[in-house]
Design an enzyme around this catalytic site. Structure first.
Site, mmCIF file in Angstrom:
data_model
loop_
_atom_site.group_PDB
_atom_site.id
_atom_site.type_symbol
_atom_site.label_atom_id
_atom_site.label_comp_id
_atom_site.label_asym_id
_atom_site.label_seq_id
_atom_site.Cartn_x
_atom_site.Cartn_y
_atom_site.Cartn_z
ATOM 1 N N LYS A 198 0.870 -1.265 0.000
ATOM 2 C CA LYS A 198 -0.009 -0.021 -0.018
ATOM 3 C C LYS A 198 0.725 1.393 0.047
ATOM 4 O O LYS A 198 1.615 1.443 0.983
ATOM 5 C CB LYS A 198 -0.991 -0.010 1.115
ATOM 6 C CG LYS A 198 -1.707 1.382 1.329
ATOM 7 C CD LYS A 198 -2.851 1.295 2.538
ATOM 8 C CE LYS A 198 -3.499 2.531 2.251
ATOM 9 N NZ LYS A 198 -4.656 2.551 3.512
ATOM 10 N N LYS A 250 -2.127 -1.622 -3.840
ATOM 11 C CA LYS A 250 -3.072 -0.241 -3.725
ATOM 12 C C LYS A 250 -2.272 1.038 -3.996
ATOM 13 O O LYS A 250 -1.220 0.975 -3.104
ATOM 14 C CB LYS A 250 -3.836 -0.221 -2.494
ATOM 15 C CG LYS A 250 -4.699 0.883 -2.221
ATOM 16 C CD LYS A 250 -5.389 0.587 -0.696
ATOM 17 C CE LYS A 250 -5.859 1.976 -0.457
ATOM 18 N NZ LYS A 250 -6.610 2.109 0.885
HETATM 19 C C1 PBG Z 1 -6.893 3.276 5.605
HETATM 20 C C2 PBG Z 1 -7.569 3.380 4.188
HETATM 21 C C3 PBG Z 1 -7.495 4.250 3.246
HETATM 22 C C4 PBG Z 1 -7.988 3.731 2.099
HETATM 23 C C5 PBG Z 1 -8.578 2.579 2.325
HETATM 24 N N1 PBG Z 1 -8.267 2.503 3.447
HETATM 25 C C6 PBG Z 1 -6.836 5.668 3.351
HETATM 26 C C7 PBG Z 1 -5.576 6.000 3.485
HETATM 27 O O1 PBG Z 1 -4.504 5.495 3.655
HETATM 28 O O2 PBG Z 1 -5.222 7.122 3.573
HETATM 29 C C8 PBG Z 1 -8.076 4.555 0.726
HETATM 30 C C9 PBG Z 1 -8.998 4.113 -0.265
HETATM 31 C C10 PBG Z 1 -9.178 4.976 -1.341
HETATM 32 O O3 PBG Z 1 -8.790 6.190 -1.591
HETATM 33 O O4 PBG Z 1 -10.483 4.782 -2.112
HETATM 34 N N2 PBG Z 1 -8.067 2.709 6.330
#
Ligand code: PBG
Length: 326
Positions: A198, A250
């Site tokens: 991520k 992601k």
């Molecule tokens: C953190 C989380 C995020 C997203 C999913 N889980 C936000 C981040 O890391 O700032 C982002 C998902 C998206 O942008 O669609 N709980």
């Protein structure tokens, strides 16, 4: 003089192209992320994500049932607490009566095992500082103190009916810690979808709107640097060793090289998350008439699958089911 090879032969008719297609996206490959907010009395449109809503408990249940009827493969639920319920530890995310756990209980009661119910296992929606973990006195994010909270959160979500818990906070050791806690509490069959690779991304901007994030600053000390691909191999391997049942990359579209490598490396299903900013870029350009919305949706999902995703989290999941070939 004729060309010896004519690849165009396989492109001559729609039927020929369909037969020759190497990749096909199906409804069951798509997981719909959904937001439910404690405060809402009517579904609230998210301005930076046209077509996506912060649901009430009732509208969430209806939209979830519709998506399952349309054939999506699963649902990923995010809770948005009352701002007054946020605290430094994100306790409202662990509380069995917190918005996310209540939503999970309601959806599991409605849908049983007809779909795969997934829960976001992260504190950022629930903390007053907006970080995914505990903030130490020096302002750093305390990895190991955070693991303790993730363990409690995962157990609460399993108890609320989640089939899958999904640690998205990028703390080291989070998968092993959660597996241990789930097993200790008898939740051997609750699966872990690890957000393994991520990245710290500008493309999460609209999501932070969607969940009313309190974050000041950024997550660069725990999320990955977009410059790095080798590092994601390390993260995926670690999560596999720690017991991840599924791994995820992601965002998706800017990270197809990472996705391909994860797919080659992984011994478990690989997911990709087409995140909020990816949704919004397509939605905004289509609103202006600059790109064709339906083609952009199907092309993006096809390419993410072609790169190696077994399934895709996407805010287009419900509308996409109507666009996909049977
Ligand atoms: C953190 C989380 C995020 C997203 C999913 N889980 C936000 C981040 O890391 O700032 C982002 C998902 C998206 O942008 O669609 N709980």
């Amino acid at each position: 003089m004729f060309p010896a090879e004519r690849p165009r032969r396989l492109r001559t008719t729609p039927a020929m192209r369909r037969l020759a297609a190497e990749t096909q996206v199906q409804a069951r490959d798509l997981v719909l992320p959904m937001f439910v907010a404690d405060e809402n009395t009517t579904p609230r449109p998210i301005s930076s994500m046209p077509g996506v809503y912060q649901h009430t408990m009732d509208s969430l249940r209806r939209a979830a049932a519709d998506a399952v009827d349309a054939g999506v493969g699963g649902l990923m639920v995010f809770g948005v607490p009352d701002p007054d319920d946020k605290d430094p530890q994100g306790r409202a995310g662990i509380d069995p009566d917190g918005v996310l756990n209540r939503a999970l209980r309601a959806l599991r009661a409605d849908l049983g095992d007809d779909t795969v119910l997934m829960a976001d296992t992260c504190l950022d929606e629930f903390t007053d500082h907006g970080h995914c973990g505990v903030v130490a006195d020096d302002g750093s994010i305390d990895n190991d103190a955070t693991l303790d909270l993730y363990q409690q959160m995962a157990v609460a979500q399993a108890e609320a009916g989640a089939h899958v818990v999904s640690p998205s906070g990028m703390m080291d050791g989070q998968v092993a810690a959660i597996r241990l806690a789930l097993d200790t509490h008898g939740h051997h069959n609750t699966a872990i979808l690890a957000y393994s690779a991520k990245y710290s991304s500008a493309l999460y901007g609209p999501f932070r709107d969607a969940v009313g994030s309190s974050l000041q600053g950024n997550r660069a000390t725990y999320q990955q640097d977009s410059a790095n691909a080798r590092e994601s191999r390390r993260e995926v391997l670690l999560d596999l060793e720690e017991g991840a049942d599924m791994v995820m990359v992601k965002p998706a579209m800017l990270y197809l090289d990472v996705l391909r490598e994860a797919a080659e490396l992984s011994t478990v299903p690989v997911a990709a998350y087409q995140v909020s900013g990816e949704y919004s870029m397509i939605a905004a350009a289509a609103e202006r008439g600059w790109i064709d919305r339906e083609r952009a949706i199907t092309e993006s999902l096809t390419c993410i699958k072609r790169a190696g995703a077994d399934f895709i989290l996407t805010y287009f999941a419900d509308v996409a089911t109507g666009l996909l070939e049977r």
